[in-house]
Scaffold this motif. Structure first.
Motif, PDB file in Angstrom:
ATOM      1  N   TYR A 178     -17.381   1.880  -7.116  1.00 15.48           N
ATOM      2  CA  TYR A 178     -18.597   1.845  -6.309  1.00 15.48           C
ATOM      3  C   TYR A 178     -18.403   2.651  -5.025  1.00 15.48           C
ATOM      4  CZ  TYR A 178     -16.235  -1.832  -3.592  1.00 15.48           C
ATOM      5  OH  TYR A 178     -15.353  -2.525  -2.820  1.00 15.48           O
ATOM      6  N   GLU A 179     -19.520   3.036  -4.447  1.00 15.18           N
ATOM      7  CA  GLU A 179     -19.466   3.809  -3.204  1.00 15.18           C
ATOM      8  C   GLU A 179     -19.528   2.874  -2.020  1.00 15.18           C
ATOM      9  OE1 GLU A 179     -22.178   7.036  -2.669  1.00 15.18           O
ATOM     10  OE2 GLU A 179     -21.702   7.869  -4.633  1.00 15.18           O
ATOM     11  N   SER A 180     -18.818   3.235  -0.976  1.00 14.99           N
ATOM     12  CA  SER A 180     -18.840   2.386   0.204  1.00 14.99           C
ATOM     13  C   SER A 180     -18.500   3.224   1.433  1.00 14.99           C
ATOM     14  CB  SER A 180     -17.822   1.266   0.017  1.00 14.99           C
ATOM     15  OG  SER A 180     -17.947   0.342   1.057  1.00 14.99           O
ATOM     16  N   VAL A 181     -18.401   2.538   2.558  1.00 12.07           N
ATOM     17  CA  VAL A 181     -18.064   3.237   3.804  1.00 12.07           C
ATOM     18  C   VAL A 181     -16.841   2.560   4.397  1.00 12.07           C
ATOM     19  CG1 VAL A 181     -18.901   3.803   6.110  1.00 12.07           C
ATOM     20  CG2 VAL A 181     -20.481   3.774   4.197  1.00 12.07           C
ATOM     21  N   ILE A 182     -15.900   3.346   4.922  1.00 10.48           N
ATOM     22  CA  ILE A 182     -14.742   2.747   5.586  1.00 10.48           C
ATOM     23  C   ILE A 182     -14.616   3.334   6.987  1.00 10.48           C
ATOM     24  CG2 ILE A 182     -13.395   2.248   3.516  1.00 10.48           C
ATOM     25  CD1 ILE A 182     -11.834   4.888   4.452  1.00 10.48           C
ATOM     26  N   LEU A 183     -13.899   2.614   7.822  1.00 11.08           N
ATOM     27  CA  LEU A 183     -13.615   3.100   9.170  1.00 11.08           C
ATOM     28  C   LEU A 183     -12.142   3.444   9.232  1.00 11.08           C
ATOM     29  CD1 LEU A 183     -15.335   0.668  11.684  1.00 11.08           C
ATOM     30  CD2 LEU A 183     -15.942   3.011  11.189  1.00 11.08           C
ATOM     31  N   ASP A 184     -11.784   4.633   9.633  1.00  9.62           N
ATOM     32  CA  ASP A 184     -10.371   4.995   9.678  1.00  9.62           C
ATOM     33  C   ASP A 184      -9.746   4.527  10.998  1.00  9.62           C
ATOM     34  OD1 ASP A 184     -11.043   6.759  11.648  1.00  9.62           O
ATOM     35  OD2 ASP A 184     -10.684   8.575  10.485  1.00  9.62           O
ATOM     36  N   LYS A 185      -8.490   4.942  11.220  1.00 13.34           N
ATOM     37  CA  LYS A 185      -7.776   4.436  12.399  1.00 13.34           C
ATOM     38  C   LYS A 185      -8.468   4.855  13.708  1.00 13.34           C
ATOM     39  CE  LYS A 185      -4.698   8.324  12.016  1.00 13.34           C
ATOM     40  NZ  LYS A 185      -3.540   8.842  11.390  1.00 13.34           N
ATOM     41  N   ASP A 186      -9.237   5.952  13.650  1.00 12.27           N
ATOM     42  CA  ASP A 186      -9.947   6.395  14.860  1.00 12.27           C
ATOM     43  C   ASP A 186     -11.378   5.890  14.889  1.00 12.27           C
ATOM     44  OD1 ASP A 186      -7.668   7.884  15.505  1.00 12.27           O
ATOM     45  OD2 ASP A 186      -8.320   9.481  14.140  1.00 12.27           O
ATOM     46  N   GLN A 187     -11.653   4.882  14.066  1.00 16.00           N
ATOM     47  CA  GLN A 187     -12.994   4.280  13.984  1.00 16.00           C
ATOM     48  C   GLN A 187     -14.045   5.265  13.482  1.00 16.00           C
ATOM     49  OE1 GLN A 187     -13.390   0.830  14.551  1.00 16.00           O
ATOM     50  NE2 GLN A 187     -11.205   1.225  14.437  1.00 16.00           N
TER      51      GLN A 187
ATOM     52  N   CYS B 150       0.858  -1.187   0.000  1.00 15.96           N
ATOM     53  CA  CYS B 150       0.000   0.000   0.000  1.00 15.96           C
ATOM     54  C   CYS B 150       0.896   1.240   0.000  1.00 15.96           C
ATOM     55  CB  CYS B 150      -0.885   0.023   1.236  1.00 15.96           C
ATOM     56  SG  CYS B 150       0.026   0.228   2.748  1.00 15.96           S
ATOM     57  N   ASN B 151       0.314   2.372  -0.221  1.00 16.94           N
ATOM     58  CA  ASN B 151       1.122   3.594  -0.176  1.00 16.94           C
ATOM     59  C   ASN B 151       0.980   4.280   1.188  1.00 16.94           C
ATOM     60  OD1 ASN B 151      -1.365   4.774  -0.336  1.00 16.94           O
ATOM     61  ND2 ASN B 151      -0.899   6.117  -2.049  1.00 16.94           N
ATOM     62  N   GLU B 152       1.698   5.418   1.333  1.00 18.11           N
ATOM     63  CA  GLU B 152       1.720   6.066   2.649  1.00 18.11           C
ATOM     64  C   GLU B 152       0.360   6.641   3.030  1.00 18.11           C
ATOM     65  OE1 GLU B 152       5.061   8.702   2.483  1.00 18.11           O
ATOM     66  OE2 GLU B 152       6.426   6.991   2.561  1.00 18.11           O
ATOM     67  N   ALA B 153      -0.364   7.151   2.008  1.00 13.09           N
ATOM     68  CA  ALA B 153      -1.682   7.736   2.320  1.00 13.09           C
ATOM     69  C   ALA B 153      -2.600   6.670   2.907  1.00 13.09           C
ATOM     70  CB  ALA B 153      -2.298   8.326   1.057  1.00 13.09           C
ATOM     71  N   PHE B 154      -2.467   5.456   2.376  1.00 16.06           N
ATOM     72  CA  PHE B 154      -3.278   4.342   2.878  1.00 16.06           C
ATOM     73  C   PHE B 154      -2.877   4.022   4.329  1.00 16.06           C
ATOM     74  CE2 PHE B 154      -4.309  -0.094   3.512  1.00 16.06           C
ATOM     75  CZ  PHE B 154      -5.495  -0.288   2.834  1.00 16.06           C
ATOM     76  N   SER B 155      -1.555   3.924   4.564  1.00 11.14           N
ATOM     77  CA  SER B 155      -1.052   3.635   5.927  1.00 11.14           C
ATOM     78  C   SER B 155      -1.532   4.693   6.895  1.00 11.14           C
ATOM     79  CB  SER B 155       0.473   3.623   5.939  1.00 11.14           C
ATOM     80  OG  SER B 155       0.927   2.575   5.151  1.00 11.14           O
ATOM     81  N   GLU B 156      -1.452   5.935   6.446  1.00 10.42           N
ATOM     82  CA  GLU B 156      -1.838   7.077   7.286  1.00 10.42           C
ATOM     83  C   GLU B 156      -3.324   6.981   7.666  1.00 10.42           C
ATOM     84  OE1 GLU B 156      -2.158  10.547   9.221  1.00 10.42           O
ATOM     85  OE2 GLU B 156      -0.335   9.416   8.786  1.00 10.42           O
ATOM     86  N   MET B 157      -4.143   6.621   6.673  1.00 10.07           N
ATOM     87  CA  MET B 157      -5.593   6.552   6.882  1.00 10.07           C
ATOM     88  C   MET B 157      -5.949   5.483   7.913  1.00 10.07           C
ATOM     89  SD  MET B 157      -8.364   7.663   4.943  1.00 10.07           S
ATOM     90  CE  MET B 157     -10.025   7.640   5.473  1.00 10.07           C
ATOM     91  N   PHE B 158      -5.297   4.319   7.779  1.00  9.51           N
ATOM     92  CA  PHE B 158      -5.703   3.202   8.635  1.00  9.51           C
ATOM     93  C   PHE B 158      -4.748   2.965   9.800  1.00  9.51           C
ATOM     94  CE2 PHE B 158      -7.654   2.234   4.525  1.00  9.51           C
ATOM     95  CZ  PHE B 158      -8.971   2.217   4.954  1.00  9.51           C
ATOM     96  N   GLY B 159      -3.670   3.744   9.855  1.00  8.23           N
ATOM     97  CA  GLY B 159      -2.725   3.587  10.957  1.00  8.23           C
ATOM     98  C   GLY B 159      -2.010   2.245  10.904  1.00  8.23           C
ATOM     99  N   LYS B 160      -1.812   1.723   9.690  1.00  9.66           N
ATOM    100  CA  LYS B 160      -1.094   0.449   9.558  1.00  9.66           C
ATOM    101  C   LYS B 160      -0.067   0.565   8.431  1.00  9.66           C
ATOM    102  CE  LYS B 160      -4.374  -3.088  11.156  1.00  9.66           C
ATOM    103  NZ  LYS B 160      -5.049  -2.372  12.171  1.00  9.66           N
TER     104      LYS B 160
END
Ligand code: ADP
Length: 763
Positions: free
Chosen positions: A337-346, A289-299
């Protein structure tokens, strides 16, 4: 067992026979002999036939065995050549062998001949095999693309195939006996090489042996190339030599470097993209994954690598996610498609996924690459826009509904006014004319009510209306309201509705302090609504006290108000039913006025209602109840003023208005003078000293009311002037007073108002 073709070169027949016999005697071969004597026959025989062996005498008449040997070698170098001779010195034998004879046999010892033949044939066989193997070696090494280099125990090159020539640019002649290392290794390798080679030379061991190593090498033209070298040790008679197979891997290295460069570039690019990006294999396991992805999910990429969505994140979203992935892997295309995600802070985010498959070198789907765009803000804005649009549409709809209502509400009474007035003429009987006049008057009043409501609401909203508190009997107001309902019921022909009056008992002498006129205005509105929106059942009207507060209520069993509209009806021009098919008249201002009045009086107005069952309106005024003792004396009913000896000047340009005033004042006995303009008013005022009061219309063509007042006041400062104005704005009134007027009366003029103001002026 094969047949051996033997060519015998012998000048003596007897010797020839002896040779033949001895050859045949002890041999497993079949022989086919050809005997030649002369040089020419020898040459011819060799040229015509392929012999397996040549047996030649040494001393011949025309030439000797050495010459024969030369001829034989020239024609066919591989035929074993044995010299069979009577006498042969040691020297001659050595010469013959040196010249290429394969063996020699002395005639006295012919019994050795079969053995000699046997051994030369063997030798020939071995030579052929060796040649064959050399040929194979030559073929392999010359056709090999790789360079094959051999060095001796001193490190000098002794074999160099065309492949090596092609790689390094040197011919075999140029490199033979050159030290391979000095020639081909760039100088930076030299210092390590010498001790290592010394060790190898003695022991046949070295760190590079048996391995494939990548090195740099120097070409003839001075350029440095990348090579792959596999080295094998070779034991020599003394010390060790080596064979090296060299492959030019410059191109491969270049390609590898290019791949590396591209990899670094893509890696940097991925990380610099601010949009989260990921890629997974066909089993749904993350590859990176890239850094933006890591940043978003804290992983980090390391943490997610090898894991699936379900392993990493809540199952709530992973199910749809996995289904979508499977769909994509089957379709082998792209997906959005549209969806919902939970970030590192839920925290939830609305996103748009963009995914596509990627392929491996075999053109098979190797996985999924995906990104997502956060559209939470956009969605929020979108919702806001939709709301704003709906509001705009609603306000547009309201505007149209308002115009339709107003148009209807104004046209209805106007129709009556215009219709009936056009019907009246001298031929109609008086009672019909009077009936029509009544209807015209009713419609006029209705119109006036509408206009008053509009002025009222705008003045209330701009806070221009002041409250005039006074103390008065609640019960009196109650009685007044009672007659309002009765008149209304009568008007609307709804006598079947039962009206119940419920004042707080024993309160006939209780007084409250508030603005009476406004209270009456409000209650009138509530009561006429109750009558308007009730078809059957009853209306209750009353009031009760709670300490010093009073609450008025108007209840009905009418159509009621839907719960979502109980707020809205207090807004300007809003009605429960604003369609053009509505049953009840009205412009939707009554309750808005009531609300404003309630605020102005410091009270509160609210409604309890159930659609289809009825409504209860309440109006509570806090802290207004006075003790019985504070009740003022009853004020006398206004009566007709006595103006028998009074001259009044009426300045009015419109005849109908003058006629109205004249009709109202008829019973007072006043003497009236009519001025139709400002100029005329000034003239009549100065010419008629008996005039004690002027009713001055403000809006007149030519000299208007202000100017006329100013002029008159200059001549007769004590003469009382009442301004009649259609404008009741405070500025307007102030303007009149400033011009010199002593009082004002607003149009349309009511009889009571007129009497009141005249009485005030005459005091
Ligand atoms: P109007 O009566 O001119 O329409 P109002 O401001 O007095 O204006 O009333 C606004 C709306 O509130 C009315 O059109 C009606 O829909 C609703 N309403 C007012 N009073 C009642 C009532 N007693 N019963 C049912 N509906 C009422």
């Amino acid at each position: 067992m094969g047949t051996l073709k033997v060519l015998i070169l012998e000048d003596n027949e007897y010797d020839m026979e002896l040779v033949k016999r001895s050859v045949v005697s002890s041999s497993n071969y079949h022989f086919q002999f050809t005997w030649v004597v002369s040089k020419n026959d020898f040459i011819k025989a060799l040229t015509d036939t392929k012999f397996d062996i040549v047996l030649s005498d040494y001393n011949l008449p025309q030439f000797n065995g050495i010459d024969a040997l030369k001829i034989s070698k020239e024609i066919n170098p591989n035929i074993p050549f044995i010299i069979v001779t009577g006498t042969l010195t040691e020297e001659a034998a050595a010469d013959a062998i040196k010249a290429g004879a394969w063996d020699y046999v002395v005639k006295e010892r012919l019994h050795r001949l079969p053995l000699a033949i046997e051994s030369v044939l063997k030798l020939k066989n071995e030579k052929l095999k060796l040649k064959e193997s050399e040929e194979k070696f030559r073929l392999i090494t010359t056709s090999a693309q790789d360079g094959i280099i051999m060095i001796d125990d001193e490190g000098k090159i002794n074999y160099w195939n065309p492949g090596a020539e092609k790689i390094f640019g040197y011919s075999i002649e140029e490199v033979r006996n050159q030290n391979m290392h000095s020639l081909l290794a760039p100088s930076k390798y030299h210092s390590q090489h010498l001790p290592a080679f010394q060790h190898f030379r003695e022991t046949g061991e070295g760190p590079m042996l048996g391995k494939v190593v990548e090195l740099e090498a120097l070409k003839k033209d001075g350029t440095i190339i990348d090579i792959e070298l596999s080295l094998a040790g070779m034991q020599l008679s003394q010390g060790y030599g080596a064979v090296g197979i060299v492959r030019d891997i410059s191109e491969r290295k270049k390609a590898e470097n290019e791949i590396k460069r591209q990899y670094y570039f893509i890696d940097a690019m991925l990380h610099s993209i601010p949009v989260p990006l990921f890629y997974k294999d066909t089993e749904g396991k993350y590859l990176g994954c890239n850094e933006a992805f890591s940043e978003m999910f804290g992983k980090s990429a390391e943490e997610i690598r090898g894991k699936t969505v379900t392993e990493l994140w809540t199952e709530r979203y992973s199910q749809t996610y996995n289904e979508k992935d499977l769909e994509l892997l089957q379709d082998k295309s792209k997906q959005r498609y549209e969806s919902v995600i939970l970030d590192k802070d839920q925290k939830e985010h609305q996103v748009i996924y963009d995914k596509a498959v990627f392929y491996n070198e075999k053109d098979e789907v190797a996985g999924i690459i995906g990104t997502f765009t956060n559209i939470t803000e956009i969605k929020k804005k979108e919702a806001e826009l939709i709301l704003a649009k709906e509001k705009a549409e609603e306000s547009d709809r309201l505007k149209s509904a308002f115009l339709a209502t107003m148009s209807h509400e104004l046209r209805t009474p106007l129709n009556a006014v215009i219709g009936f007035s056009s019907l009246i003429d001298g031929s109609l009987p008086l009672d019909e004319i009077l009936e029509m006049a009544k209807l015209i008057n009713k419609s006029g009043n209705h119109l006036l009510n509408i206009i008053e409501s509009i002025f009222n609401i705008s003045m209330l909203q701009t806070k221009e209306l002041k409250i005039r508190p006074e103390s008065f009997s609640v019960y009196d107001v109650f009685l007044e309201m009672k007659s309002v309902i009765e008149a209304e019921i009568n008007n609307e022909k709804k006598e079947h509705i039962f009206v119940s009056f419920e004042p707080e008992p024993n309160t006939t002498s209780t007084a409250i302090v508030t603005d009476k006129t406004k209270l009456i205005q409000m209650l009138t509105n509530l009561l006429s609504n109750a009558v308007k929106f009730t078809e059957k059942g009853k209306i209750e009207f009353g009031y009760f006290f709670t300490e010093k507060d009073i609450t008025f209520f108007v209840q009905d069993t009418g159509i009621g108000i839907p719960s979502d509209k109980t707020e809205l009806i207090f807004e300007r021009f809003r009605q429960v039913d604003d369609t053009h098919t509505r049953q009840h008249g009205g412009i939707g201002l009554g309750l808005a006025i009531c609300k404003e009045i309630a605020n102005l009086l410091g009270g509160s107005l609210w409604v309890d209602s159930e659609e289809g069952k009825g409504s209860s309106f309440y109006f509570r005024l806090p802290d207004v109840v006075l003790k019985d003792a504070e009740l003022p004396e009853n004020v006398a009913e206004p009566s007709i003023p006595d103006l028998k000896n009074t001259a009044l000047l009426i300045a009015e340009d419109i005849e109908s208005n003058y006629s109205l005033i004249e009709a109202m004042l008829r019973k007072t006995g006043a003497h009236l003078l009519w001025a139709k303009s400002g100029e005329e008013a000034i003239r009549l005022a100065s010419e008629n000293p008996e005039v004690s009061l002027i009713l001055m219309d403000i809006r007149m063509p030519g000299i208007n009311g202000y100017e006329a007042t100013r002029s008159i006041k200059k001549i007769k400062p004590k003469l009382k002037i009442i301004a009649q104005t259609a404008y009741t704005m405070p500025e307007e009134i102030a303007k009149c007073i400033k011009a010199g007027c002593d009082g004002y009366i607003s149009k349309p003029i009511s009889k009571i108002k007129l009497y009141d103001v005249i009485r005030q002026m005459m005091q």
